[in-house]
Every structure is written in structure tokens, then in C-alpha cells.
Design a protein around this motif. Structure first.
Motif, PDB file in Angstrom:
ATOM      1  N   PHE A  34       0.840  -1.197   0.000  1.00  0.00           N
ATOM      2  CA  PHE A  34       0.000   0.000   0.000  1.00  0.00           C
ATOM      3  C   PHE A  34       0.871   1.240   0.000  1.00  0.00           C
ATOM      4  O   PHE A  34       2.067   1.196   0.301  1.00  0.00           O
ATOM      5  N   GLU A  35       0.220   2.347  -0.322  1.00  0.00           N
ATOM      6  CA  GLU A  35       0.856   3.667  -0.212  1.00  0.00           C
ATOM      7  C   GLU A  35       0.097   4.456   0.840  1.00  0.00           C
ATOM      8  O   GLU A  35      -1.138   4.474   0.843  1.00  0.00           O
ATOM      9  N   ARG A  36       0.818   5.094   1.726  1.00  0.00           N
ATOM     10  CA  ARG A  36       0.184   5.925   2.747  1.00  0.00           C
ATOM     11  C   ARG A  36      -0.149   7.291   2.155  1.00  0.00           C
ATOM     12  O   ARG A  36       0.682   7.913   1.489  1.00  0.00           O
ATOM     13  N   ILE A  37      -1.381   7.747   2.420  1.00  0.00           N
ATOM     14  CA  ILE A  37      -1.806   9.095   2.040  1.00  0.00           C
ATOM     15  C   ILE A  37      -1.783   9.955   3.297  1.00  0.00           C
ATOM     16  O   ILE A  37      -2.489   9.663   4.273  1.00  0.00           O
ATOM     17  N   ASP A  38      -0.972  10.970   3.297  1.00  0.00           N
ATOM     18  CA  ASP A  38      -0.866  11.844   4.467  1.00  0.00           C
ATOM     19  C   ASP A  38      -2.156  12.647   4.608  1.00  0.00           C
ATOM     20  O   ASP A  38      -2.472  13.508   3.780  1.00  0.00           O
ATOM     21  N   SER A  77      -8.565  14.827   2.502  1.00  0.00           N
ATOM     22  CA  SER A  77      -7.727  13.629   2.523  1.00  0.00           C
ATOM     23  C   SER A  77      -8.176  12.626   1.467  1.00  0.00           C
ATOM     24  O   SER A  77      -7.345  12.018   0.778  1.00  0.00           O
ATOM     25  N   HIS A  78      -9.482  12.453   1.329  1.00  0.00           N
ATOM     26  CA  HIS A  78      -9.991  11.541   0.307  1.00  0.00           C
ATOM     27  C   HIS A  78      -9.703  12.078  -1.096  1.00  0.00           C
ATOM     28  O   HIS A  78      -9.392  11.302  -2.006  1.00  0.00           O
ATOM     29  N   ILE A  79      -9.786  13.392  -1.270  1.00  0.00           N
ATOM     30  CA  ILE A  79      -9.419  13.973  -2.569  1.00  0.00           C
ATOM     31  C   ILE A  79      -7.967  13.631  -2.892  1.00  0.00           C
ATOM     32  O   ILE A  79      -7.628  13.299  -4.036  1.00  0.00           O
ATOM     33  N   GLY A  80      -7.096  13.689  -1.888  1.00  0.00           N
ATOM     34  CA  GLY A  80      -5.703  13.315  -2.101  1.00  0.00           C
ATOM     35  C   GLY A  80      -5.559  11.875  -2.561  1.00  0.00           C
ATOM     36  O   GLY A  80      -4.747  11.562  -3.444  1.00  0.00           O
ATOM     37  N   ALA A  81      -6.355  10.983  -1.984  1.00  0.00           N
ATOM     38  CA  ALA A  81      -6.321   9.576  -2.399  1.00  0.00           C
ATOM     39  C   ALA A  81      -6.875   9.422  -3.813  1.00  0.00           C
ATOM     40  O   ALA A  81      -6.353   8.633  -4.615  1.00  0.00           O
ATOM     41  N   TRP A  82      -7.940  10.162  -4.137  1.00  0.00           N
ATOM     42  CA  TRP A  82      -8.494  10.109  -5.500  1.00  0.00           C
ATOM     43  C   TRP A  82      -7.449  10.560  -6.511  1.00  0.00           C
ATOM     44  O   TRP A  82      -7.308   9.956  -7.579  1.00  0.00           O
ATOM     45  N   ARG A  83      -6.713  11.606  -6.181  1.00  0.00           N
ATOM     46  CA  ARG A  83      -5.688  12.112  -7.089  1.00  0.00           C
ATOM     47  C   ARG A  83      -4.582  11.074  -7.290  1.00  0.00           C
ATOM     48  O   ARG A  83      -4.055  10.918  -8.402  1.00  0.00           O
TER      49      ARG A  83
END
Length: 253
Positions: A34-38, A77-83
Motif C-alpha cells: 500500500f501507499e500511505r496518504i498523508d 484527505s480523500h481527494i488526495g487519495a483520488w488524485r
């Protein structure tokens, strides 16, 4: 040839190390990198940034409660994951909030969804509070695993998958927002996404305690009292239920 499993992303605030350790252990046990999203700490956002991303006027007119800073940070934070999914090379990805708890089927479910590739869905929920809820369509994803279209999209984004195109569409339309991020996804006629659910769901809610406090506790402290709060909640629920039934009647999935 079996398709590669889409990448996984875990949203985590830097201070919440115990939750990150739990998420890492669960995914490692099932062989899922996995990749961590800050995550964005909404309590630390400058007022100018909150004003830029949060439509307070639309919230007052169309949402059931004011968003607290933690909810604004959660949405960002979810927008960051979507990106991350939209900018990646894979056809899609899976997003987890760091308080998720998974059963032993998670890796197999993610593999089946990756191979399926979103042929008739854009978003797939991996969690629901009501596994016996009404559905409008379903099919077998693999033996013992159903892919259903729920009549009412479940609340909570603790674990879900998105195609790359869907992630891009969500990210591009997101700002400014006025509802919590999980509630926005219930309005599928606004997002234009086909939302499905896996049953049995491989994800449950784990330990929600955080160093920074929970969204639920912050929301309770900031809640309006009396008639105003009741009216907003009733108005929003009636409007949503009428729109939901209208769009399902029209066959929108």
C-alpha cells in the motif's frame, strides 16, 4: 492471464501512529502492499483555505449540519487519495481509512474486483452497516461473493474501490464541497458514478480512537440545539429520500 491487483492507499494522520501500525499489519498479513496518504488535519487549516474548499452557504441550504474542521480535513484527505489513483498507472485503486478492520477474504475480494475491472461499476464499497439492505441489481463476482447495487448507497468510506476514471471525475468536481465526503457519495445522481457493494463485505469498523479526536465527538460538540437542528435534519432527509426514489424509479444505477 490474471490481472494485477489494483494498488491500495491508506489515509492516515501522522499523529495517529497506532492506527497506521494496525492498518499496515492487516495489509501485510494478506500480502497487500500500500501507499500511505498523508491525511489533512482540518483543525490546522488556515481560515482562507477552509473558505476556498468549503461552501458554507450551500451547506446551510442543503446539508443536515455544519461541517466541523475535522470533516473538511477528511474530505481533502480523500481527494488526495483520488488524485493518487487518477495519476497512477493502474486502472483503479482501493482506499482505506486507517481505522478499518478486514477479514481474511480481503485480498481475494480485491483480486476479484481488479480482474473484473469495473465493467458495470465506478465505485465499489467494501463495507456496509446493513448487509441485508434492499438492492436493485446483483451478480456473482466469484463463488460466494456477490456484487450488488444497493438501493441506498451505504454511508462510510472506510474501505472502497474506484476506477481511475471515477477517481479523476470525483477529484475534479469535489471543490468546493458542502457535505461530509461519505454523504456526498450517497447522491450518486450528482456524482454520476455507478456505486456497487460487495457482499459479504470484507471490511468492518475497527478502533476509532485517535490522538486528534474523532469526527463524531467534534460534531456532537458543535451541533446546533433545538428546533433548528431538528428542522435541518428532517428537511435534508426528506429531500434525499424523494430524490433517491425518483432516480431509482427512473432506473438510474
Amino acid at each position: 492471464m490474471t490481472a494485477a491487483v489494483w494498488p491500495s492507499y491508506v489515509i492516515n494522520l501522522a499523529d495517529n501512529t497506532a492506527r497506521m501500525d494496525n492498518a499496515r499489519a492487516q495489509l501485510a498479513t494478506q500480502g497487500l502492499p500500500f501507499e500511505r496518504i498523508d491525511a489533512v488535519n482540518g483543525w490546522q487549516l488556515p481560515e482562507a483555505e477552509i473558505t476556498r474548499v468549503y461552501d458554507a452557504a450551500a451547506n446551510a441550504a442543503r446539508a443536515r449540519h455544519d461541517l466541523v474542521p475535522a470533516e473538511i480535513g477528511c474530505y481533502l484527505s480523500h481527494i488526495g487519495a483520488w488524485r493518487a489513483i487518477a495519476d497512477g498507472d493502474a486502472p483503479g485503486g482501493f482506499i482505506f481509512e486507517d481505522d478499518f478492520q478486514a477479514d481474511e477474504t480481503l485480498a481475494n475480494v480485491l483480486a476479484a474486483l481488479s480482474e473484473d475491472g469495473g465493467s458495470d461499476w465506478d465505485m465499489v464499497k467494501l463495507f456496509t452497516f446493513d448487509p441485508d439492505a434492499k438492492t436493485v441489481a446483483e451478480r456473482d463476482l466469484k463463488p460466494g461473493l456477490r456484487l450488488v447495487v444497493p438501493f441506498r448507497v451505504p454511508t462510510c468510506l472506510i474501505g472502497y474501490g474506484l476506477t481511475r476514471d471515477a477517481a479523476r471525475r470525483l477529484a475534479d468536481r469535489a471543490v468546493p464541497f458542502f457535505r461530509p465526503v461519505d454523504e456526498d457519495q450517497k447522491y450518486f445522481w450528482e456524482t454520476g458514478l455507478r456505486v456497487a457493494l460487495t457482499l459479504p463485505a470484507p471490511v468492518i469498523v475497527g478502533d476509532q480512537q485517535t490522538v486528534t479526536g474523532t469526527i463524531g465527538s467534534a460534531r456532537r460538540e458543535a451541533a446546533q440545539s433545538g428546533v433548528a437542528r431538528l428542522w435541518r435534519g428532517l428537511r435534508t432527509q426528506i429531500t434525499y429520500q424523494l430524490a433517491l426514489r425518483w432516480h431509482r424509479f427512473r432506473g438510474v444505477k
